[in-house]
Design a protein around this motif. Structure first.
Motif, PDB file in Angstrom:
ATOM      1  N   LYS A 136      -1.071  10.784   4.170  1.00  0.00           N
ATOM      2  CA  LYS A 136      -1.619   9.425   4.335  1.00  0.00           C
ATOM      3  C   LYS A 136      -0.525   8.424   4.692  1.00  0.00           C
ATOM      4  O   LYS A 136      -0.702   7.556   5.536  1.00  0.00           O
ATOM      5  CB  LYS A 136      -2.310   8.984   3.045  1.00  0.00           C
ATOM      6  CG  LYS A 136      -3.640   9.663   2.802  1.00  0.00           C
ATOM      7  CD  LYS A 136      -4.261   9.165   1.504  1.00  0.00           C
ATOM      8  CE  LYS A 136      -5.587   9.862   1.229  1.00  0.00           C
ATOM      9  NZ  LYS A 136      -6.174   9.400  -0.046  1.00  0.00           N
ATOM     10  N   ILE A 137       0.636   8.567   4.016  1.00  0.00           N
ATOM     11  CA  ILE A 137       1.750   7.651   4.289  1.00  0.00           C
ATOM     12  C   ILE A 137       2.226   7.805   5.731  1.00  0.00           C
ATOM     13  O   ILE A 137       2.455   6.813   6.444  1.00  0.00           O
ATOM     14  CB  ILE A 137       2.911   7.912   3.300  1.00  0.00           C
ATOM     15  CG1 ILE A 137       2.480   7.529   1.877  1.00  0.00           C
ATOM     16  CG2 ILE A 137       4.154   7.121   3.711  1.00  0.00           C
ATOM     17  CD1 ILE A 137       3.479   7.895   0.810  1.00  0.00           C
TER      18      ILE A 137
ATOM     19  N   SER B 273      -1.154  12.884  -0.150  1.00  0.00           N
ATOM     20  CA  SER B 273      -0.596  11.533  -0.268  1.00  0.00           C
ATOM     21  C   SER B 273       0.476  11.289   0.786  1.00  0.00           C
ATOM     22  O   SER B 273       0.504  10.236   1.437  1.00  0.00           O
ATOM     23  CB  SER B 273      -0.018  11.346  -1.671  1.00  0.00           C
ATOM     24  OG  SER B 273       0.578  10.078  -1.797  1.00  0.00           O
TER      25      SER B 273
ATOM     26  N   GLU C   5       2.283   1.775  -3.374  1.00  0.00           N
ATOM     27  CA  GLU C   5       1.242   2.294  -4.267  1.00  0.00           C
ATOM     28  C   GLU C   5       1.049   3.801  -4.062  1.00  0.00           C
ATOM     29  O   GLU C   5       0.915   4.561  -5.020  1.00  0.00           O
ATOM     30  CB  GLU C   5      -0.068   1.544  -3.992  1.00  0.00           C
ATOM     31  CG  GLU C   5      -1.209   1.908  -4.930  1.00  0.00           C
ATOM     32  CD  GLU C   5      -0.939   1.476  -6.368  1.00  0.00           C
ATOM     33  OE1 GLU C   5      -1.471   2.124  -7.281  1.00  0.00           O
ATOM     34  OE2 GLU C   5      -0.180   0.500  -6.555  1.00  0.00           O
ATOM     35  N   GLU C   6       1.059   4.206  -2.781  1.00  0.00           N
ATOM     36  CA  GLU C   6       0.926   5.641  -2.485  1.00  0.00           C
ATOM     37  C   GLU C   6       2.113   6.430  -3.039  1.00  0.00           C
ATOM     38  O   GLU C   6       1.956   7.530  -3.579  1.00  0.00           O
ATOM     39  CB  GLU C   6       0.830   5.844  -0.971  1.00  0.00           C
ATOM     40  CG  GLU C   6      -0.438   5.314  -0.325  1.00  0.00           C
ATOM     41  CD  GLU C   6      -1.660   6.123  -0.720  1.00  0.00           C
ATOM     42  OE1 GLU C   6      -1.489   7.261  -1.206  1.00  0.00           O
ATOM     43  OE2 GLU C   6      -2.778   5.606  -0.567  1.00  0.00           O
TER      44      GLU C   6
ATOM     45  N   ASN D 259       2.174   9.375  -5.776  1.00  0.00           N
ATOM     46  CA  ASN D 259       2.847  10.642  -5.504  1.00  0.00           C
ATOM     47  C   ASN D 259       3.848  10.983  -6.607  1.00  0.00           C
ATOM     48  O   ASN D 259       3.986  12.151  -7.021  1.00  0.00           O
ATOM     49  CB  ASN D 259       3.548  10.541  -4.153  1.00  0.00           C
ATOM     50  CG  ASN D 259       3.910  11.904  -3.589  1.00  0.00           C
ATOM     51  OD1 ASN D 259       3.213  12.876  -3.844  1.00  0.00           O
ATOM     52  ND2 ASN D 259       4.970  11.949  -2.823  1.00  0.00           N
TER      53      ASN D 259
ATOM     54  N   ASN E  20       0.832  -1.217   0.000  1.00  0.00           N
ATOM     55  CA  ASN E  20       0.000   0.000   0.000  1.00  0.00           C
ATOM     56  C   ASN E  20       0.861   1.260   0.000  1.00  0.00           C
ATOM     57  O   ASN E  20       0.544   2.240  -0.689  1.00  0.00           O
ATOM     58  CB  ASN E  20      -0.923  -0.009   1.220  1.00  0.00           C
ATOM     59  CG  ASN E  20      -1.980  -1.094   1.143  1.00  0.00           C
ATOM     60  OD1 ASN E  20      -2.345  -1.535   0.044  1.00  0.00           O
ATOM     61  ND2 ASN E  20      -2.489  -1.529   2.287  1.00  0.00           N
ATOM     62  N   VAL E  21       1.950   1.210   0.786  1.00  0.00           N
ATOM     63  CA  VAL E  21       2.851   2.374   0.829  1.00  0.00           C
ATOM     64  C   VAL E  21       3.501   2.598  -0.531  1.00  0.00           C
ATOM     65  O   VAL E  21       3.607   3.736  -1.020  1.00  0.00           O
ATOM     66  CB  VAL E  21       3.921   2.170   1.921  1.00  0.00           C
ATOM     67  CG1 VAL E  21       4.997   3.250   1.801  1.00  0.00           C
ATOM     68  CG2 VAL E  21       3.290   2.217   3.297  1.00  0.00           C
TER      69      VAL E  21
ATOM     70  N   LYS F  73      -0.193   6.246   8.128  1.00  0.00           N
ATOM     71  CA  LYS F  73      -0.108   4.787   8.130  1.00  0.00           C
ATOM     72  C   LYS F  73       1.043   4.304   9.004  1.00  0.00           C
ATOM     73  O   LYS F  73       0.931   3.314   9.733  1.00  0.00           O
ATOM     74  CB  LYS F  73       0.071   4.268   6.706  1.00  0.00           C
ATOM     75  CG  LYS F  73      -1.229   4.275   5.918  1.00  0.00           C
ATOM     76  CD  LYS F  73      -1.039   3.617   4.579  1.00  0.00           C
ATOM     77  CE  LYS F  73      -2.378   3.593   3.821  1.00  0.00           C
ATOM     78  NZ  LYS F  73      -2.247   2.958   2.507  1.00  0.00           N
TER      79      LYS F  73
END
Length: 298
Positions: free
Chosen positions: A185-186, A182, A150-151, A155, A147-148, A189
């Motif tokens: 969000k990282i 973005s 993908e983020e 970005n 997921n990271v 997380k």
């Protein structure tokens, strides 16, 4: 003692010694093992078990089969303790040890074997459960990393878009906002992951505390059961009456069955006998060993 030294010398000096064999229920047992078990030579059995790697016929399984056939509880218990969890490998081996105990009516050996199997199965299940939990944790971590990534990829695309629209202030502002969102969000997380790890640490501490409390409870229960058994035995000696050594039911109220091992204890049924084995087992083994020694001496 001289015989033991002589056998040890033979096993060390001779690469391929000639071994006689006997067949017990379809299983080939070296005659040296069968003779050692028959004459209750635990010292020889110990020696043979140290040479299994060099002489594949000298196996713990052969010792167990011979001990069942000749009804030698001391050697049977020693070999079970020697192999530990390795007894699980013999569960599907022919001849089946449980079936062999039933065939020769070795109830006390069957109870001992059942106890060892259950103990090792519980340990193996505990190890498997821990491995499963570790694998699940790894999967969660892999998913979080994906997921990271993908983020970060999103970005990176936003930054490329920003470079393409440098001359467009409004669009540039929107792209910068997307990048900031973005990155935020990282960071969130990672903070969530830290909080989760902290919670897991707290859960592990709670689990350790529960395990310690359970251990204390089991010890107290064992002490209580031992005290109850001693009281029951004391009452039986005083009154001369038969009562169940586990639940203390009187022989006048229920039908009692004598223990096939020590021939002194009485129980309502097999369930009562199995429950009392942790307390009664050691006493039962000692009585049987004394009887075997007395019979062999006579």
């Amino acid at each position: 003692m001289e015989t033991l030294k002589f056998i040890k010398l033979i096993l060390e000096k001779i690469e391929i010694p000639m071994m006689g064999i006997v067949e017990i229920d379809g299983h080939i047992v070296p005659r040296c093992i069968d003779s050692a078990v028959l004459h209750d030579r635990l010292d020889m059995v110990r020696l043979f078990l140290t040479k299994t790697e060099k002489f594949p016929l000298l196996t713990p399984f052969s010792c167990l089969v011979s001990a069942i056939a000749h009804n030698h509880c001391r050697i049977f218990s020693h070999v079970l303790q020697f192999i530990g969890a390795g007894v699980l490998m013999f569960f599907d081996k022919k001849p089946n040890l449980m079936a062999l105990c039933e065939k020769y009516n070795r109830t006390h050996l069957k109870l001992r074997l059942t106890q060892v199997l259950l103990t090792n199965l519980k340990e193996e299940m505990k190890i498997k459960q821990e491995e499963l939990e570790e694998n699940e944790q790894r999967l969660v971590e892999i998913e979080e990393k994906e997921n990271v990534l993908e983020e970060l990829k999103i970005n990176e695309n936003n930054l490329e878009e920003l470079e393409e629209n440098e001359n467009k202030p409004d669009e540039k502002h929107n792209v910068l906002q997307k990048c900031e969102d973005s990155l935020e969000k990282i960071v969130d997380k990672f903070y969530q992951k830290d909080n989760k790890l902290e919670k897991n640490d707290n859960k592990l501490e709670e689990k350790d505390d529960r395990s310690e409390r359970n251990s204390d409870k089991i010890k107290n229960d064992d002490d209580a059961r031992l005290e109850k058994t001693l009281v029951v035995k004391s009452k039986e000696k005083k009154k001369g009456s038969r009562i169940c050594w586990n639940c203390a039911e009187k022989g006048t109220d229920v039908a009692l069955y004598k223990c096939a091992g020590c021939r002194k204890a009485y129980y309502c049924d097999g369930e009562c006998q199995a429950e009392d084995w942790e307390v009664h087992g050691e006493y039962c083994m000692v009585v049987m060993e004394r009887r075997d020694l007395k019979l062999s001496g006579s």
